[in-house]
Each structure stands twice: as structure tokens, then as C-alpha cells.
Design a protein around this motif. Structure first.
Motif, short mmCIF file in Angstrom:
data_model
loop_
_atom_site.label_atom_id
_atom_site.label_comp_id
_atom_site.label_asym_id
_atom_site.label_seq_id
_atom_site.Cartn_x
_atom_site.Cartn_y
_atom_site.Cartn_z
N ALA A 18 0.84 -1.21 0.00
CA ALA A 18 0.00 0.00 0.00
C ALA A 18 0.87 1.25 0.00
O ALA A 18 0.59 2.22 -0.72
N PHE A 19 1.93 1.25 0.80
CA PHE A 19 2.83 2.41 0.87
C PHE A 19 3.45 2.71 -0.48
O PHE A 19 3.47 3.87 -0.93
N LEU A 20 3.96 1.68 -1.17
CA LEU A 20 4.61 1.90 -2.46
C LEU A 20 3.61 2.28 -3.55
O LEU A 20 3.99 2.95 -4.52
N ALA A 21 2.36 1.90 -3.39
CA ALA A 21 1.34 2.34 -4.35
C ALA A 21 1.13 3.84 -4.23
O ALA A 21 0.89 4.52 -5.23
N GLU A 22 1.24 4.37 -3.02
CA GLU A 22 1.08 5.81 -2.78
C GLU A 22 2.37 6.58 -3.02
O GLU A 22 2.34 7.75 -3.40
N ASN A 23 3.50 5.95 -2.74
CA ASN A 23 4.80 6.62 -2.81
C ASN A 23 5.81 5.68 -3.47
O ASN A 23 6.60 5.04 -2.78
N LYS A 34 8.52 6.10 -5.10
CA LYS A 34 9.94 6.48 -5.05
C LYS A 34 10.27 7.10 -3.68
O LYS A 34 10.68 8.26 -3.60
N PRO A 35 10.13 6.34 -2.60
CA PRO A 35 10.34 6.92 -1.27
C PRO A 35 11.81 7.10 -0.93
O PRO A 35 12.68 6.40 -1.44
N THR A 36 12.05 8.05 -0.05
CA THR A 36 13.39 8.19 0.54
C THR A 36 13.52 7.16 1.65
O THR A 36 12.52 6.58 2.10
N ASP A 37 14.75 6.93 2.12
CA ASP A 37 14.94 6.00 3.23
C ASP A 37 14.22 6.48 4.48
O ASP A 37 13.67 5.67 5.22
N GLU A 38 14.18 7.78 4.69
CA GLU A 38 13.46 8.32 5.84
C GLU A 38 11.96 8.03 5.72
O GLU A 38 11.31 7.66 6.71
N GLU A 39 11.40 8.18 4.53
CA GLU A 39 9.98 7.89 4.32
C GLU A 39 9.70 6.40 4.51
O GLU A 39 8.65 6.03 5.05
N ILE A 40 10.63 5.56 4.09
CA ILE A 40 10.47 4.11 4.30
C ILE A 40 10.42 3.81 5.79
O ILE A 40 9.53 3.11 6.27
N ARG A 41 11.37 4.35 6.52
CA ARG A 41 11.41 4.10 7.97
C ARG A 41 10.14 4.60 8.65
O ARG A 41 9.59 3.93 9.53
N GLU A 42 9.66 5.75 8.24
CA GLU A 42 8.42 6.30 8.81
C GLU A 42 7.23 5.38 8.48
O GLU A 42 6.39 5.11 9.33
N TYR A 93 14.91 -4.85 11.75
CA TYR A 93 14.36 -3.94 10.75
C TYR A 93 15.26 -3.62 9.56
O TYR A 93 14.75 -3.23 8.53
N GLN A 94 16.57 -3.77 9.64
CA GLN A 94 17.41 -3.37 8.52
C GLN A 94 17.10 -4.17 7.26
O GLN A 94 17.04 -3.62 6.17
N GLY A 95 16.88 -5.47 7.41
CA GLY A 95 16.52 -6.28 6.26
C GLY A 95 15.19 -5.86 5.66
O GLY A 95 15.00 -5.90 4.44
N ILE A 96 14.27 -5.43 6.51
CA ILE A 96 12.98 -4.96 6.03
C ILE A 96 13.15 -3.66 5.26
O ILE A 96 12.59 -3.50 4.16
N VAL A 97 13.93 -2.74 5.80
CA VAL A 97 14.19 -1.47 5.09
C VAL A 97 14.86 -1.76 3.75
O VAL A 97 14.48 -1.18 2.73
N ASN A 98 15.83 -2.66 3.75
CA ASN A 98 16.51 -3.02 2.50
C ASN A 98 15.53 -3.62 1.49
O ASN A 98 15.62 -3.34 0.29
N ALA A 99 14.60 -4.44 1.97
CA ALA A 99 13.62 -5.05 1.09
C ALA A 99 12.69 -4.00 0.48
O ALA A 99 12.39 -4.05 -0.72
#
Length: 171
Positions: A121-126, A128-136, A148-154
Motif C-alpha cells: 500500500a505504501f509503495l502504491a502511494e509513494n 519512489k520513497p526516501t529511506d526516511e519515508e520508508i522508515r516512517e 528492521y534493517q533487512g525490512i528497510v533493505n527489502a
């Protein structure tokens, strides 16, 4: 609609992962329990049952929601997509699912379905997110195993895969 406290059951019509379902349910049956028990879709996990952990996240008309906080009757005439519904034809993993596998975005796997649905859902809305937006975006889901690092990388990998993160699912 009658007062739900005085009604034993209510008929609902809902599309789950593209399949139309007509069911008679108790008014206070949660969407999570409906999906798990009535539909046999056990990918929607129940963790805290208070909407905090995100393990039960599903898409309701394309929006990520906590299925433990939604009554099945609230999904009447709606489209529900579970983690099972994100898999493409012939069991092909979606971009997000594949990225979680390839980038070690899971460990025990209990939280994974909620993360995958939330990230979709997040990627459908955004897209091309920044890493900060991904973490948020990930703050609404809890994981006790990965760090969480593997999740952020994914999520980063799925986002970098040319906008296909949400287009490979079933037609």
C-alpha cells in the motif's frame, strides 16, 4: 440497517482476493476472524488484537487497515486483499514479497504478511520513497526478530524495481 446489538446475524457481500463471497456473520465478528475462519486465509495473523502490531494488515478497497479493528460487516460491498491475494499467477511472488525474501526482510515470519501488505500500500502511494519515508512508513508494524534493517533493505529494493511493486499481483 438494524441496531447491531439486537441482530444475531447480518448478510454481507464482499470480494476477497478477487472472489465474490456472500456470508451471514455475527455483527461483531472482526474482519481478521472472518478472513481466517470463514475464508480459510490464515496469512492474516492476529498479534496484539488492538491494532498496534500490524500483523493483521489487509487492503480494504486498496487502503491498508488493521483487520482486527474492522468488523466484517464494515467490509460489506468492499474489496479485501490479503497477503495471499498479492501473489501473482501460478504462485509468482509480488515484487514486495520477492524483495522480502531476497533481502532477508523476515526471520520467524509472523509479522511478515502485515509488513508485505503495508509496504504494498505504501509503495502504491509513494513509489519512489526516501529511506526516511520508508522508515516512517514501517513504524506502524512491529517485528521482534529482524532488527528492521533487512525490512528497510527489502522496501528499498522493491521501490527500486521500476514501479512493479504493486503491478505483478493477480489481474
Amino acid at each position: 440497517m438494524a441496531d447491531v446489538d439486537t441482530v444475531d446475524t447480518i448478510e454481507i457481500h464482499v470480494r476477497v482476493n478477487g472472489t465474490s463471497r456472500r456470508e451471514t456473520v455475527r455483527p461483531r465478528l472482526t474482519l481478521a476472524d472472518f478472513l481466517r475462519v470463514n475464508c480459510g486465509l490464515t496469512g492474516t495473523h492476529l498479534g496484539c488484537e488492538h491494532g498496534v502490531c500490524g500483523a493483521c494488515t489487509v487492503l480494504l478497497d486498496g487502503e491498508a487497515v488493521r483487520a482486527c479493528l474492522v468488523f466484517a460487516v464494515q467490509a460489506h460491498e468492499a474489496e479485501v486483499t490479503t497477503v495471499e491475494g498479492l501473489t501473482g499467477p501460478n504462485g509468482r511472488l509480488s515484487t514486495v514479497q520477492a524483495a522480502f525474501r531476497e533481502h532477508h526482510g523476515l526471520q520467524c515470519g509472523f509479522c511478515t504478511p502485515g509488513f508485505v501488505v503495508s509496504v504494498t500500500a505504501f509503495l502504491a502511494e509513494n513509489p519512489k520513497p526516501t529511506d526516511e519515508e520508508i522508515r516512517e512508513a514501517l513504524t506502524g508494524n512491529l517485528c521482534r526478530c529482524t532488527g528492521y534493517q533487512g525490512i528497510v533493505n527489502a522496501v528499498r529494493a522493491a521501490a527500486d524495481t521500476a514501479g512493479t511493486a504493486v503491478t505483478e499481483g493477480p489481474a
